[in-house]
Design an enzyme around this catalytic site. Sequence first.
Site, PDB file in Angstrom:
ATOM      1  N   GLY A  88      49.669  48.444  51.879  1.00  0.00           N
ATOM      2  CA  GLY A  88      50.001  46.934  52.509  1.00  0.00           C
ATOM      3  C   GLY A  88      48.837  46.296  52.911  1.00  0.00           C
ATOM      4  N   LEU A  89      47.356  46.664  52.312  1.00  0.00           N
ATOM      5  CA  LEU A  89      46.392  46.104  52.577  1.00  0.00           C
ATOM      6  C   LEU A  89      46.138  45.089  51.282  1.00  0.00           C
ATOM      7  CD1 LEU A  89      44.043  48.308  54.494  1.00  0.00           C
ATOM      8  CD2 LEU A  89      45.708  46.596  55.501  1.00  0.00           C
ATOM      9  N   SER A  90      47.095  45.055  50.336  1.00  0.00           N
ATOM     10  CA  SER A  90      47.114  43.980  49.133  1.00  0.00           C
ATOM     11  C   SER A  90      46.029  44.747  48.342  1.00  0.00           C
ATOM     12  CB  SER A  90      46.681  42.557  49.729  1.00  0.00           C
ATOM     13  OG  SER A  90      47.776  41.972  50.446  1.00  0.00           O
TER      14      SER A  90
ATOM     15  N   GLU B 228      54.502  37.200  59.742  1.00  0.00           N
ATOM     16  CA  GLU B 228      55.063  37.966  58.862  1.00  0.00           C
ATOM     17  C   GLU B 228      56.261  37.704  58.423  1.00  0.00           C
ATOM     18  OE1 GLU B 228      52.753  40.030  56.810  1.00  0.00           O
ATOM     19  OE2 GLU B 228      52.335  41.172  58.767  1.00  0.00           O
ATOM     20  N   HIS B 229      56.363  37.977  56.875  1.00  0.00           N
ATOM     21  CA  HIS B 229      57.569  37.193  56.200  1.00  0.00           C
ATOM     22  C   HIS B 229      57.866  35.927  56.425  1.00  0.00           C
ATOM     23  CE1 HIS B 229      58.810  41.138  54.074  1.00  0.00           C
ATOM     24  NE2 HIS B 229      58.372  41.684  55.365  1.00  0.00           N
TER      25      HIS B 229
ATOM     26  N   SER C  93      46.942  44.940  45.206  1.00  0.00           N
ATOM     27  CA  SER C  93      47.344  44.535  44.039  1.00  0.00           C
ATOM     28  C   SER C  93      46.777  42.878  43.957  1.00  0.00           C
ATOM     29  CB  SER C  93      48.770  44.431  43.634  1.00  0.00           C
ATOM     30  OG  SER C  93      49.319  44.297  44.768  1.00  0.00           O
TER      31      SER C  93
ATOM     32  N   ASP D  70      48.711  36.702  50.447  1.00  0.00           N
ATOM     33  CA  ASP D  70      47.826  37.670  50.085  1.00  0.00           C
ATOM     34  C   ASP D  70      46.713  37.303  49.525  1.00  0.00           C
ATOM     35  OD1 ASP D  70      49.748  39.112  51.395  1.00  0.00           O
ATOM     36  OD2 ASP D  70      50.462  40.344  49.472  1.00  0.00           O
TER      37      ASP D  70
ATOM     38  N   TYR E 240      62.133  43.672  49.759  1.00  0.00           N
ATOM     39  CA  TYR E 240      61.429  42.512  49.720  1.00  0.00           C
ATOM     40  C   TYR E 240      62.180  41.176  48.932  1.00  0.00           C
ATOM     41  CZ  TYR E 240      57.395  39.112  49.759  1.00  0.00           C
ATOM     42  OH  TYR E 240      56.645  38.146  49.953  1.00  0.00           O
TER      43      TYR E 240
HETATM   44  C1  GLA Z   1      53.800  40.838  51.392  1.00  0.00           C
HETATM   45  C2  GLA Z   1      53.656  39.537  50.270  1.00  0.00           C
HETATM   46  C3  GLA Z   1      53.368  38.354  51.034  1.00  0.00           C
HETATM   47  C4  GLA Z   1      54.057  38.214  52.307  1.00  0.00           C
HETATM   48  C5  GLA Z   1      54.047  39.670  53.152  1.00  0.00           C
HETATM   49  C6  GLA Z   1      54.885  39.665  54.427  1.00  0.00           C
HETATM   50  O1  GLA Z   1      52.407  41.264  51.542  1.00  0.00           O
HETATM   51  O2  GLA Z   1      52.793  39.795  49.174  1.00  0.00           O
HETATM   52  O3  GLA Z   1      53.382  37.193  50.282  1.00  0.00           O
HETATM   53  O4  GLA Z   1      55.321  37.756  52.081  1.00  0.00           O
HETATM   54  O5  GLA Z   1      54.393  40.835  52.383  1.00  0.00           O
HETATM   55  O6  GLA Z   1      54.401  38.686  55.195  1.00  0.00           O
END
Ligand code: GLA
Length: 388
Positions: free
Chosen positions: A127-129, A33-34, A131, A175, A225
């Site tokens: 946070g499950l993307s 993560e990150h 977008s 993502d 972020y």
């Molecule tokens: C979001 C961002 C990703 C990644 C995560 C953290 O989902 O879109 O690119 O940086 O945070 O791991």
Amino acid sequence: MKDIITKEFGKVYGDANGVKTYFAPGRVNLIGEHTDYNGGHVFPCALTIGTYAAVKERKDMKVRFYSMNFESNGIIEADLTNKLEPKKEQAWTNYPLGVIWAFAERGMKLTHGFDMLINGNIPNSSGLSSSASLEVLTGFVLKEMFGFNVTNQDLALIGQFSENNFNGVNCGIMDQFAIAMGKKDHAIFLDTNTLKYEYAPVKLEGAKVVVTCSNKKRGLGDSKYNERRSECEAALAKIQTVKNIKSLGELTEEEFEEVKSVIGDPVKERRAKHAVYENRRTIKAVEALKANDIELFGKLMIDSDTSLREDYEVTGVELDTLVAEALKVPGVIGSRMTGAGFGGCTVSIVKDEAIDNFIEKVGANYLAKIGYAADFYVVSIGDGPKEI
Ligand code: GLA
């Protein structure tokens, strides 16, 4: 779902004859993560939940969008003969418009418009993307509709480019890559420095991946972020005065310990420490999974969460409560926040026989402490974008 969105398309736009239907998944990150904007490794997988679209070509240059998730916005329209720009009143359609813009930036211009209806079953801001799922879905639709010569990996890069440059979120590649390249029952071990990747089977004999949604919206998350990103960049710039590296992902833990004093700022040092250690942890976690050592994989997930909480500071009371409560339940192998943080979801590996108890206990204790309920999803790992 195909029938539902086709029928709704007819209701919204008047005629569903000739409509085509598509799907792109959401994603959950198991560990790493990150790290993706720090030249490190990530280990996400695509889900079987995601975003659906019903689409029909138009003869003119108009694009019209309607979302069953945001019905009150009605139809939102744009004219492709005008310059595409992000606008507040375009609401969620800034994502598909950003992708159309990004294709044009690469010389792939649309020769006509289309009508699109969207219906997603990924909870928004979880946070499950959702977008990135919409971006990859739009890219896939454009590829199919206009025959553009792009690979799924290109769709990931175009999606990220649109999010960075049209929608102003400085996200990494994880993502969009996880979504565009998804493979059933596999997670993707991706080196974000080189884009080399490997599929690893997620065989959790006797256990499942459970996603718990905190229902705390990300809110200020996007600005935080971008702040974390620049803190890491500042730390890297200092390290580069003494070591020839391009990204934090190139460092081992030992190398970091040797040079860290040059950063000269305790907060930035902790941010960089997370980036370096999390990257190494991700590499170890994938090795553990390959060796069927699920216990070690779970332990590394827990270490990841501790680092995100203490050093990277991207959790918050909601995510911390979910993880702390999860770890009290017998049969939980690992649990951590997933995604950008500041809200959204946790991901846990839970033994089959413990899942009911997990949902009951974590659910009740979360509600008692936070004052609203969490949602639980026992997830399956699915494929990338497709026509349905
Ligand atoms: C979001 C961002 C990703 C990644 C995560 C953290 O989902 O879109 O690119 O940086 O945070 O791991």
